[in-house]
Design a protein around this motif. Structure first.
Motif, PDB file in Angstrom:
ATOM      1  N   GLY A  89      33.721  39.699  37.399  1.00  0.00           N
ATOM      2  CA  GLY A  89      34.761  40.016  36.429  1.00  0.00           C
ATOM      3  C   GLY A  89      35.269  41.438  36.561  1.00  0.00           C
ATOM      4  N   GLU A  90      34.351  42.365  36.781  1.00  0.00           N
ATOM      5  CA  GLU A  90      34.770  43.761  36.936  1.00  0.00           C
ATOM      6  C   GLU A  90      35.583  43.957  38.209  1.00  0.00           C
ATOM      7  N   ALA A  91      35.201  43.263  39.275  1.00  0.00           N
ATOM      8  CA  ALA A  91      35.966  43.362  40.523  1.00  0.00           C
ATOM      9  C   ALA A  91      37.362  42.774  40.344  1.00  0.00           C
ATOM     10  N   ALA A  92      37.463  41.634  39.638  1.00  0.00           N
ATOM     11  CA  ALA A  92      38.772  41.026  39.396  1.00  0.00           C
ATOM     12  C   ALA A  92      39.621  41.911  38.491  1.00  0.00           C
ATOM     13  N   GLY A  93      39.004  42.540  37.511  1.00  0.00           N
ATOM     14  CA  GLY A  93      39.745  43.440  36.619  1.00  0.00           C
ATOM     15  C   GLY A  93      40.294  44.644  37.353  1.00  0.00           C
TER      16      GLY A  93
END
Length: 136
Positions: free
Chosen positions: A81-85
Motif C-alpha cells: 500500500g505504501e509503495a502504491a501510494g
C-alpha cells in the motif's frame, strides 16, 4: 484692392484647442497608476496560483490514499500500500504514506507538502485518508 485680414479663430467648445492644451499636463499619469496597481495585480495572481497548487495537492493526496488503501487491502500488506501510494503521487509533493490494516478495514493516510508561492507564507500540509474493506 481690398485686403482681408483673417482673424485667428479660437475654438473654445469641448474638445477644442484649449481642452487639448490642458491635457498636456496629464502626461504620464496612466503609467503611475499602473505602477501603483502592479503589486496588487501580482499578489492576486500569486494567490490564484497558490490556490491552484493547494487544489492539486488535495487531489494528489486523495488519489494516493485511495491507491494505497486499495493495494494494501487486496495484496495483503502495508508495504504494498505504501509503495502504491508513493507511486500515485507526484514526487515533488514529497508524499508521506501510512497504511493500517485491520481484520475488516484497511486505512491509508497520505500527507503531502504543498510549497508556498507567496513569500511570507510557508508550505502547506494536506492530509487525506481513505478506507477500504480488507479482502480475505
Amino acid at each position: 484692392m481690398k485686403t482681408y485680414v483673417r482673424a485667428r479663430a479660437r475654438r473654445r467648445p469641448a474638445g477644442g484647442f484649449l481642452a487639448a492644451r490642458r491635457l498636456r499636463g496629464d502626461r504620464g499619469v496612466s503609467i503611475l497608476e499602473f505602477t501603483g496597481f502592479l503589486p496588487v495585480l501580482l499578489l492576486v495572481g500569486m494567490a490564484a496560483i497558490q490556490l491552484g497548487l493547494i487544489g492539486y495537492g488535495v487531489n494528489q493526496a486523495g488519489s494516493g490514499a485511495r491507491a494505497a488503501a486499495r493495494a494494501a487491502s487486496q495484496q495483503g500488506g502495508p508495504p504494498a500500500g505504501e509503495a502504491a501510494g508513493h507511486a500515485s503521487v507526484s514526487g515533488w509533493l514529497d508524499p508521506d504514506v501510512f497504511t493500517e490494516q485491520g481484520s475488516e478495514l484497511t486505512t491509508a493516510t497520505v500527507t503531502v507538502t504543498v510549497p508556498g508561492v507567496i513569500p511570507l507564507f510557508g508550505p502547506y500540509e494536506v492530509t487525506r485518508r481513505a478506507t477500504m474493506p480488507t479482502d480475505d
